[in-house]
Design an enzyme around this catalytic site. Structure first.
Site, PDB file in Angstrom:
ATOM      1  N   GLU A   1       0.832  -1.193   0.000  1.00  9.15           N
ATOM      2  CA  GLU A   1       0.000   0.000   0.000  1.00  9.15           C
ATOM      3  C   GLU A   1       0.872   1.249   0.000  1.00  9.15           C
ATOM      4  OE1 GLU A   1      -2.765  -0.339   3.323  1.00  9.15           O
ATOM      5  OE2 GLU A   1      -2.617  -2.526   3.232  1.00  9.15           O
TER       6      GLU A   1
ATOM      7  N   GLU B   1     -10.120   5.734   2.226  1.00  5.70           N
ATOM      8  CA  GLU B   1     -10.502   4.932   3.395  1.00  5.70           C
ATOM      9  C   GLU B   1     -10.582   5.844   4.611  1.00  5.70           C
ATOM     10  OE1 GLU B   1      -8.207   1.956   6.454  1.00  5.70           O
ATOM     11  OE2 GLU B   1      -7.820   1.677   4.318  1.00  5.70           O
TER      12      GLU B   1
END
Length: 446
Positions: free
Chosen positions: A250, A361
């Site tokens: 990520e 997110e």
């Protein structure tokens, strides 16, 4: 005679006039008096018992308070020991240190002394040379590039070193679990059946083999209302399942007051090989990612960031798998290598990624029972468009032949569209793109 032991005041008065004498010379009155003394002695003892109980309860509460205080002191002492040991592992000796305007300290550490080389499989090694880049890559199309606060005045670490944000005691003290500092809490990560307090607005591709991905990510500084919540925008390359063997790589930007102590937007990376259970961490907070850059520090504040109806700034990122050694490299901007995740860290990702995701997110801890007001992206819904809503653009993936290609069948998903939404498409100026984000709690998202 037994009666005299239990007489009341009236009976005693009737007997008072009598004066019978026993053979031993003691009067019955004397015997009665002795029994009365016994009664009086009992009557003095009974009131003492409640006082004794109160004393014992008070003493017990004082003892428990002292024991609790001693336990707290012991726990605090153990916590400080864990923190000291953690800081000793994370922070390496610096040849030079810069003070950033936001208060960060950026250490210039010899590249082979960074935390990654504490890993048993990297000991006594040095960072690898740059690999072959994917073919067909064009320079990022953007009006302005983001930088970092600490380097804006021209600061750069010396040759042979890498720039590392120093972790401080107060950083670890903010952690809800110091033993897991720098890692995502396993109870707060996404699964296939439940998001466990995390909410997403993402575009993704799956059901193929992916060897990398690229995107230009619009950078904002969304408001995060609770210390242990965060808001981030990133790329995920994943393989495996949430049953315990999920591998992820990520990278992107995040606002995380719990991790960094402020609301600055910061460049970050993350990885795990077991669904966030025991492996992986943010940035360089555990042995894993090998940093190779002396101008950019993972975890350092990004500047400038975009503004509503104002200038827009992008963070362009490319992640790809080196065809020769199998490591996953990270590039920033127009050809600036940040480092790599060694292939041996992973199981499934030793081969390829089976899904690539792009998007936002937010951690929703539902303060006071309502949806959080923590913002995603710019804090505005996708329909606001350019200059108001945050976006991803120029989305590409890397195929088996190390070529960058357009996304096949990009799918959009938003967990709660009244809180955060997403919409996108494809055009000549931005390639594959989407807008996403939102304010969180509002009249349609209670």
């Amino acid at each position: 005679m037994k009666v005299s032991l239990f007489v009341g005041r009236n009976v005693g008065a009737k007997l008072k006039g009598r004066s019978s004498t026993r053979k031993d010379g003691n009067s019955r009155d004397g015997q009665s008096g002795g029994s009365a003394s016994a009664i009086c002695s009992y009557s003095k003892i009974f009131p003492i018992i409640p006082s004794l109980v109160r004393f014992l309860l008070l003493a017990s509460s004082v003892y428990l308070a002292a024991a609790n205080q001693a336990l707290k002191q012991e726990q605090e002492s153990n916590k400080l020991k864990i923190i000291a040991a953690g800081l000793n592992k994370i922070n390496k000796p610096a040849l030079k240190t810069f003070q950033s305007r936001d208060g960060d300290l950026i250490d210039c550490v010899l590249s082979h002394h960074q935390p990654a080389f504490d890993h048993p499989q990297l000991k006594v090694q040095k960072p690898l040379d740059p690999p072959e880049r994917p073919k067909g890559r064009n320079p990022p199309r953007m009006a302005a590039e983001t930088y970092q606060l600490w380097s804006m005045s021209g600061n750069v670490c010396p040759e042979g070193t890498v720039a590392i944000r120093r972790t401080r005691e107060e950083d670890m003290m903010r952690a809800s679990c110091v033993e897991r500092y720098g890692r995502k809490l396993t109870g707060q990560v996404r699964s296939e059946t439940s998001n466990n307090g995390h909410e997403y607005a993402v575009g993704y591709v799956s059901r193929d083999q992916y060897y990398g991905a690229e995107a230009s990510i619009n950078v904002w500084a969304p408001e995060v209302v609770i210390q242990h919540e965060h808001s981030l925008s990133q790329m995920w390359l994943t393989s495996g399942s949430f049953d315990g063997d999920l591998n992820t790589i990520e990278a992107g930007w995040q606002v995380s007051p719990g991790l960094y102590g402020d609301n600055h937007s910061r460049l970050f990376t993350y990885w795990t090989t077991d669904a966030y259970q025991t492996t992986g961490c943010y940035n360089l907070l555990c042995p894993g990612f090998v940093h190779t850059n002396r101008r950019f520090a993972l975890g350092a504040a990004i500047s400038p960031t975009s503004s509503y109806n104002g200038d827009q700034f992008d963070l362009s990122l490319l992640i790809w798998k080196d065809p020769r050694h199998g490591n996953w490299w990270l590039e920033f901007g127009d050809g600036v290598l940040l480092g790599y995740w060694p292939s041996f860290l992973f199981t499934h990702l030793q081969d390829y990624a089976s899904m690539v995701q792009f998007g936002g997110e937010v951690v929703n801890s539902r303060p006071s029972g309502s949806h959080t007001a923590t913002q995603m992206g710019s804090g505005y819904f996708a329909g606001e468009g350019f200059g108001r809503a945050s976006y991803f653009r120029d989305l590409l993936v890397v195929n088996w032949d190390n070529n960058l290609i357009p996304l096949p069948n990009l799918t959009f998903l938003a967990d709660h569209r009244n809180c955060y939404d997403i919409q996108g498409g494809n055009n000549n100026s931005s390639g594959y793109y989407f807008y996403y984000g939102g304010p969180g709690r509002n009249e349609r998202c209670p």
